[in-house]
Write a protein that holds these residues in place. Sequence first.
Motif, short mmCIF file in Angstrom:
data_model
loop_
_atom_site.label_atom_id
_atom_site.label_comp_id
_atom_site.label_asym_id
_atom_site.label_seq_id
_atom_site.Cartn_x
_atom_site.Cartn_y
_atom_site.Cartn_z
N LEU A 132 23.94 18.86 -48.94
CA LEU A 132 23.87 19.85 -47.86
C LEU A 132 22.83 19.48 -46.81
O LEU A 132 23.12 19.53 -45.61
CB LEU A 132 23.59 21.24 -48.44
N PRO A 133 21.60 19.09 -47.20
CA PRO A 133 20.67 18.61 -46.16
C PRO A 133 21.19 17.39 -45.42
O PRO A 133 20.97 17.23 -44.22
CB PRO A 133 19.39 18.29 -46.94
N GLY A 134 21.93 16.52 -46.16
CA GLY A 134 22.48 15.33 -45.52
C GLY A 134 23.54 15.67 -44.49
O GLY A 134 23.56 15.07 -43.39
N ALA A 166 33.45 14.11 -44.79
CA ALA A 166 33.79 14.67 -46.10
C ALA A 166 33.84 13.59 -47.17
O ALA A 166 33.41 13.80 -48.31
CB ALA A 166 35.12 15.41 -46.01
N TYR A 167 34.37 12.42 -46.85
CA TYR A 167 34.54 11.36 -47.84
C TYR A 167 33.22 10.76 -48.29
O TYR A 167 33.15 10.08 -49.33
CB TYR A 167 35.44 10.25 -47.29
N ARG A 200 37.17 19.64 -48.84
CA ARG A 200 36.83 19.45 -50.24
C ARG A 200 35.88 18.27 -50.38
O ARG A 200 36.07 17.22 -49.78
CB ARG A 200 38.10 19.19 -51.05
N THR A 201 34.83 18.47 -51.16
CA THR A 201 33.94 17.38 -51.53
C THR A 201 33.92 17.28 -53.05
O THR A 201 34.58 18.05 -53.75
CB THR A 201 32.51 17.62 -50.99
N GLU A 202 33.17 16.34 -53.58
CA GLU A 202 33.14 16.14 -55.02
C GLU A 202 32.50 17.34 -55.72
O GLU A 202 31.31 17.62 -55.57
CB GLU A 202 32.36 14.87 -55.36
N GLY A 203 33.32 18.11 -56.43
CA GLY A 203 32.82 19.24 -57.20
C GLY A 203 32.55 20.50 -56.41
O GLY A 203 31.94 21.43 -56.95
#
Length: 368
Positions: free
Chosen positions: A207-209, A201-202, A167-170
């Motif tokens: 996505l490119p990052g 994840a934190y 899970r990531t932000e949003g």
Amino acid sequence: MRVSPDLIRIGGETRSSRALFAVPLMLILAVTVIDLNSPPTVHLGPFLIAAPAITASFAGAGGTAVIGALAVGAQIIIGVFHGGLMTANHQAQIVALIVISGLVASFRYATDRHRRRLSQVRSVAVAAQEVLLRPLPERIGELRIASLYLAADEEAQIGGDLYAAVRTEGATRLVIGDVRGKGLAAIGDAAVLIGAFQGSAYRNLSLPGIATHLGSAMCWNWCHVGGEERHFLESFVTAVVLDVYDDGPVAGMVNCGHPPPLLLHKGEIATLEVDEPAVPLGLEEPKERDYQVEMFRFEYGDLLVLHTDGVVDARNESGAFYPLPERLAGWKGGSPQSLVDYLHADLLRHTGGVVNDDAAIVVIARCP
């Protein structure tokens, strides 16, 4: 570690094998009775060696030795009854029975010892594999997920294919990838990429990052662990990194040389090709500008099928590849797990039960 009840030993024997002891015991009894009722010139004692030999096929060394001892006792009884226990013939039969029974029991002991060591090695390998490739959660965020992993190595549960979800932000972020090669080296590379993916994840990278981070992690690993020669000549990872956003029926994807996912939408199947695919991870030092995000709609009721090339490259006896889109069209519908079960059975049926390359499938559904 779970242990099958059939593997619980009682006195060196498995529970399921105890009933089989009736076979050598009946053999000893039959040979003894027949020999005792036969003329002294008829010698059936040599058949007693079959008893410990048969026992060794299903029982341990202890049980084999006991049956061997009973066979020797039966031979002594036969000799006493016929009044020829001290004859060279009966003494030779008794000695031969003792020696062969001892050898059979010794070989069975050595076999059991080897199996115990092999079982310990396998249990450690299974534990390590489960740590490296954790099962995907059945539910994460708004997504229901089902997965399948088929390893080309019959003794392994994972290989060079990989998948993970966080899970990531949003959003819910997933990755599926395929390390070039097989064996321990591929498993190690897969572990590095999964660790880099989960560990970032934190940081809430774009996505490119995240693609840049994964590519850098693989390059660092190959340069510092496998050496630069391996980095440039042998190793790379194809991968798809995917964000399924919480605030709308859309998803974003970066494809690094990996087979494109398939989207099932209202009975239609679409291949999610990208306009600007990136090179596989590890072929060059990555830069964030090298990765372009492709957006697509992913609505409630849709199913997204991620897979590795071990699925579509699987061949049947005539050499035909597995037609994944055609087989998806023949699916009657249902949950992500039912689709995974359908593809699993159909893929093995296509290949005759054996896969020659690692294969992974992840099916995702967006649910309220």
